[in-house]
Every structure is written in structure tokens, then in C-alpha cells.
Design a protein around this motif. Structure first.
Motif, PDB file in Angstrom:
ATOM      1  N   SER A   1       0.784  -1.451  -0.279  1.00 21.98           N
ATOM      2  CA  SER A   1      -0.120  -0.110   0.031  1.00 21.98           C
ATOM      3  C   SER A   1       0.593   1.503  -0.105  1.00 21.98           C
ATOM      4  O   SER A   1       1.810   1.388   0.647  1.00 21.98           O
ATOM      5  N   ARG A   2       0.351   2.175  -0.913  1.00 20.99           N
ATOM      6  CA  ARG A   2       0.742   3.661  -0.976  1.00 20.99           C
ATOM      7  C   ARG A   2       0.559   4.644   0.482  1.00 20.99           C
ATOM      8  O   ARG A   2       1.419   5.476   1.014  1.00 20.99           O
TER       9      ARG A   2
ATOM     10  N   HIS B   1      10.620   5.140  -2.538  1.00 25.39           N
ATOM     11  CA  HIS B   1       9.216   4.675  -2.504  1.00 25.39           C
ATOM     12  C   HIS B   1       8.289   6.170  -2.113  1.00 25.39           C
ATOM     13  O   HIS B   1       8.353   6.689  -1.295  1.00 25.39           O
ATOM     14  N   ARG B   2       7.323   6.278  -2.788  1.00 19.48           N
ATOM     15  CA  ARG B   2       6.499   7.174  -2.330  1.00 19.48           C
ATOM     16  C   ARG B   2       5.357   7.103  -1.761  1.00 19.48           C
ATOM     17  O   ARG B   2       4.426   6.274  -2.021  1.00 19.48           O
ATOM     18  N   ARG B   3       5.038   7.835   0.203  1.00 22.87           N
ATOM     19  CA  ARG B   3       4.404   7.151   0.359  1.00 22.87           C
ATOM     20  C   ARG B   3       3.343   8.428   1.385  1.00 22.87           C
ATOM     21  O   ARG B   3       3.729   9.528   1.115  1.00 22.87           O
TER      22      ARG B   3
END
Length: 557
Positions: A49-50, A78-80
Motif C-alpha cells: 500500500s501507498r 518510495h512515494r508514501r
């Protein structure tokens, strides 16, 4: 707080147990939480999941862990999307720490609070589940638990009705009361209605002996020797001979189980007889099915599921009792308990004790040694300078100089100290009848059965306040010898009592033991005046966990 899309929860380990008490799993499932990680784990990069939600207590060290996770994900490109949920509430200190660590911008506008002040452990016990509250208050000089306690009591009043009057003893207890009054002024007086007749706030500092003394009730001994974590214990599964794979078996201990409810507050010496009687009753009920009429057989079949549950419960508690008995019958346990009870009676408290010397020489667990020294110091109203210096020197010599901080913390908390001219514990022991020699463990008539000879000072104070003529005013000289100020039955709100029973809440600032809870239950059952008593506390503690909270190993690397 929760929008669409799959999410990952990253837990603060200290919340896993408390939050499980209110089981928010339906909530998590409803909002598509697909994975859960611990904050102690090095990476959450495996999460699909983001959206990442951090569920955490408001502790600066937790903010450091969150920052490390966020920076780690950024380094991996990692784009969160991040959210933080504080339990029970956020603090300016934590927000400042996030800013200093350079991650506040990642969560700005996505910081929430889950205001869960108390977790229900039993029908008559609620806990803030903050086991470090006493240490943080005395050693770290962090008053956060005072604010949390006042907020929790205010919420309790909002839900169950206004508090009629308040009594408190001790510095921290008085601080909680003062803050509770301020919150009341800000909110306004609640409507006149039924509510809590009496709130009793007790500072753990007024009674340091009860948390370090060995508990001798069934539930208290389980907590001492196994450790009860949020109403659960974990034992090796092979102990139960149930065909399970080798590993751990989790057992839930609460009053929903009839047998445990019956034996939990008994002195352990009386538990064996109670289990044998229950076993005979179950065997007789099974045997009685022979030669029954059809109607009697139908009644037997209807009772069979309940009988089977009791039989399973009996097997579990028999196994636990046997495990405990192996320890309590051992010479080390009995010898240590004998020395404890001698100290409580004022025997050999004023000298270097040979048993403690031997324990140090044999390098037994340092927690056990420190508990004995604390008991000797408390029951003697402090140790002579030469006795204290000798113990400190021997501990540092045998266990290492890195324990010097632990000794310093214990001194700062008042668990060990140099003896002054006054001997308040001797006065308290006689005036409040803290030590009872002729009490019965199997058929007790006094709350001292929870330690076999010692009645917890805190519960004696509750007894005098609620049941004795004159309340605390009749023992004002005794209260003056205790640390901190006293508030005696100060009116708080107007309430109406619709029934004959009174609701009394006893709140422990700094934690309480299972033995103290058992003593209060016993008190309510024995006295004629109808009182419904609820125990509220910052945490459930035992001698090992309480002492361990002050342990800090000096690291010179």
C-alpha cells in the motif's frame, strides 16, 4: 481520518496489547488496512500500500522511530502518504521532535488523536496502560501522566455522571485533583444527576512497600511469576498435554471464566482445595447421569456444554497452579518470603542482612536482590548510611558499575534511602494495623491475607475513608506522616443518589498491584455498607515490573 485505498498500519509495540483490549480489527478491516508492522522493524518497504498510518503513544523516542522509517522510504524513492494517530493525544513535544527530525512536513495536516484514556481490564478495573508513568513522573520529571489522568477522570465523569466528592493523598494525587478542577471550570459544571459518589486518588509514593512485596493471591502470583499482559498470559503448550505443536499457549484471564473469577482473589494456599472441590462437583454431576429419567437426561444434556467448559477450565488452572506450586514450594522462594515477612514485622531491618549478602554473593537475579533491599529500607523508614553504602558497594562490585544509575533512580524514587530520625513506618504499622499475625489464609477475615501477613497501606486508607467513623479526619495524624498533601472529602459536584449503594472510584497514580485490587474486592464483600467499587489505575504493576522500570544500565561505549 481514513479515506479510500489499501493502507498499512505501523504499530508502536507498547500499544499492541492495550489496543487489543478493545479489538479495533473490524474498524481496520472496514477501512482496508491490509498489512501491519511494528515500529521496531527496520523497513516497511514490503508493504504494497501507498498509505502508511503510524499508531503510536506520544513519546519522543517513538517520533524518532517514525522519522527513521520516513527517511528510509525517501532514500529508496518510495512515494508514501503518511498519517500519525496518537493514543490518547498528541503533544507539542512530539510535534517539535518531528520538526527537528525533518519529517513534520510529511505528516502536517494528517495528525490525529485517538482519545482512549482508559482500557477496560475487568468489570471493576480500568487502566490507562501506562506502566512507566511513575518512573516518568519521579525520575524523568515528565508530568504528562498527570494531565492524562485528569483528562481520563474528566471523561469518566462525562460518561458515567458527575463526581460527588474527592479525597486524595500524595503530591501527584493532589496535582491530578487540581487539574481536574481546572478542566471542570473550563467545561462547566455537569448537570445534577446520579454519578460517582466518591473519587479517591492515591499517589503510589505513599505506599512503596505494596508494589515490591511478593503477592500471594492466585492472580497476583501468576503476575509475579509468569506476567499477565493485558489480561493474557503465555505458557509453553506442552505443559497442557493437548497434542498441540510445541510452542506457546495464550490463556485469557478475566471474570468471564467462572472458575477463575472464583479463585483469582484467594490466597494461593487456598486455591488447591478450591480446585479439588470443583473437580469433585464436576465428577459427581457426570456420575449422576446414570439411572436418570428422560427428563433428567434432557436437563443433563442441556447443562453439558457448560460442564465441559468448566472441566476444560479446571484442567488449565490445575496445570497453572501446579507450575506455581513448584516455585512457591522451593527453598529460594520460601527463604526470600520469610525474610520479607520478618522485615514487615520489624525484625533485623536495621543491619546488613546475611540473606541479602548471600543472595548478592550467589549473583541471583539483581531484581530479586533490589526488591529485598527496597523492602528492608521501606520497613525500616530508611537504612543506616553504612548499611546502604555496603549494599551499593557489593552490588556494583558483583553485578558491575553500570548499575549505578539504577541505584540512583531507586534512591530518587524513595525506594531506598538513608534513615532519618523519624520512623514513620513503625507508627503506620501499629496505627493502621498493617501487619496481622493471626489472620487466616483459607478463611480470611482481614485483607492482610493477600500478602499472608501484610495489608496494603493504600487499601487500609480506603477502608478508613469509606467504612470507619470520621473517615480520614479520624486519622489525620497518620496522614501527616505520609508524603504529600491530603484532601479530605472535598465536595466536587451535586449528585442525586437513586439507590442505596454508593459508587466509589479508587484511582492509583503510578500503578497498583493485583493484590491491592483483591484486597479492595475483599473489603467491599466483607463490609455491610453497600458500595460498588471501581479500581482505576495508570497501570497494573508487580514487584518485578515495578523495579525493572527503574533499571538503567550505564553504557560507556
Amino acid at each position: 481520518m481514513f479515506d479510500g485505498g489499501a493502507k498499512t498500519i505501523v504499530w508502536d509495540e507498547g500499544l499492541i496489547g492495550p489496543v487489543s483490549l478493545i479489538a479495533p480489527y473490524n474498524l481496520l478491516k472496514e477501512h482496508e488496512v491490509n498489512q501491519m508492522f511494528s515500529l521496531s522493524e527496520g523497513s516497511i518497504s514490503s508493504a504494497a500500500s501507498r498509505k502508511i498510518i503510524f499508531l503510536t503513544r506520544a513519546l519522543p523516542k517513538m517520533m524518532d522511530s517514525i522519522a527513521e522509517h520516513v527517511h528510509s522510504e525517501e532514500q529508496k524513492n518510495h512515494r508514501r502518504e503518511y498519517q500519525i494517530i496518537f493514543v490518547p493525544r498528541k503533544t507539542t513535544l512530539c510535534e517539535t521532535r518531528l520538526k527537528n527530525r525533518g519529517v513534520y512536513g510529511n505528516v502536517k495536516g494528517a495528525i490525529h488523536e485517538w482519545a482512549c484514556d482508559f482500557f477496560p481490564l475487568e468489570n471493576d478495573v480500568i487502566s490507562m496502560e501506562q506502566p512507566l508513568a511513575f518512573k516518568e513522573l519521579l525520575i524523568d520529571e515528565d508530568p504528562t501522566c498527570i494531565y492524562s489522568a485528569a483528562q481520563g477522570l474528566s471523561t469518566l465523569q462525562d460518561v458515567f455522571g458527575p463526581i460527588g466528592k474527592v479525597s486524595c493523598q500524595g503530591k501527584a494525587a493532589k496535582h491530578v485533583f487540581d487539574l481536574l478542577k481546572r478542566i471542570k471550570l473550563e467545561k462547566g459544571a455537569p448537570e445534577k444527576m446520579t454519578g460517582i459518589d466518591h473519587l479517591v486518588i492515591l499517589d503510589r509514593s505513599i505506599d512503596l512497600l505494596s508494589p515490591v512485596a511478593t503477592q500471594l493471591t492466585y492472580e497476583g502470583l501468576i503476575d509475579e511469576l509468569v506476567g499477565i499482559n493485558h489480561t493474557k498470559i503465555t505458557l509453553p503448550s506442552e505443559k497442557f498435554n493437548n497434542g498441540e505443536d510445541p510452542g506457546k499457549k495464550t490463556i485469557i484471564l478475566n471474570s468471564s471464566e467462572e472458575l477463575f473469577s472464583d479463585i483469582r482473589d484467594k490466597n494461593f494456599s487456598a486455591v488447591g482445595d478450591a480446585l479439588r472441590k470443583r473437580a469433585k462437583t464436576i465428577a459427581a454431576e457426570y456420575e449422576a447421569r446414570h439411572g436418570q429419567t428422560m427428563q433428567q437426561m434432557r436437563q443433563f444434556v442441556a447443562r453439558l456444554p457448560q460442564m465441559n467448559l468448566i472441566k476444560q477450565s479446571l484442567a488449565v488452572h490445575t496445570t497453572i497452579a501446579e507450575m506455581i506450586k513448584e516455585i512457591t514450594d522451593s527453598f529460594p522462594f520460601m527463604d526470600s518470603l520469610l525474610v520479607e515477612q520478618e522485615f514487615m514485622n520489624g525484625i533485623d531491618t536495621d543491619k546488613i542482612h546475611p540473606f541479602i549478602e548471600d543472595q548478592i554473593g550467589q549473583q541471583v537475579d539483581i531484581i530479586k536482590v533490589l526488591r529485598l533491599i527496597c523492602i528492608q529500607s521501606i520497613t525500616n523508614s530508611g537504612l543506616k548510611q553504612k548499611v546502604l553504602d555496603y549494599y551499593k558497594k557489593e552490588i556494583i562490585h558483583v553485578y558491575g558499575f553500570e548499575h549505578i544509575l539504577s541505584l540512583s533512580h531507586l534512591e530518587k524514587a524513595g525506594l531506598i534511602r538513608v534513615q532519618q530520625s523519624a520512623r514513620p513506618f513503625t507508627v503506620l504499622r501499629k496505627t493502621l494495623r498493617l501487619v496481622v499475625q493471626d489472620g487466616s489464609e483459607s478463611n480470611p477475615t482481614d485483607m492482610s491475607y493477600v500478602h499472608s501477613v501484610y495489608a496494603p497501606l493504600t487499601t487500609r486508607l480506603v477502608q478508613h475513608l469509606i467504612y470507619k467513623p470520621g473517615g480520614w479526619r479520624a486519622i489525620q495524624d497518620v496522614l501527616n506522616s505520609l508524603p504529600g498533601p491530603t484532601v479530605t472529602e472535598e465536595p466536587f459536584c451535586d449528585i442525586q443518589t437513586l439507590d442505596s449503594s454508593k459508587v466509589v472510584v479508587v484511582f492509583f497514580v503510578g500503578g497498583c498491584t493485583m493484590a491491592e485490587i483483591s484486597a479492595l474486592r475483599f473489603l467491599v464483600q466483607q463490609e455491610e455498607a453497600p458500595v460498588e467499587l471501581v479500581v482505576a489505575t495508570t497501570a497494573i504493576i508487580n514487584g518485578n515490573s515495578f523495579t525493572r522500570n527503574f533499571m538503567e544500565v550505564l553504557n560507556l561505549k
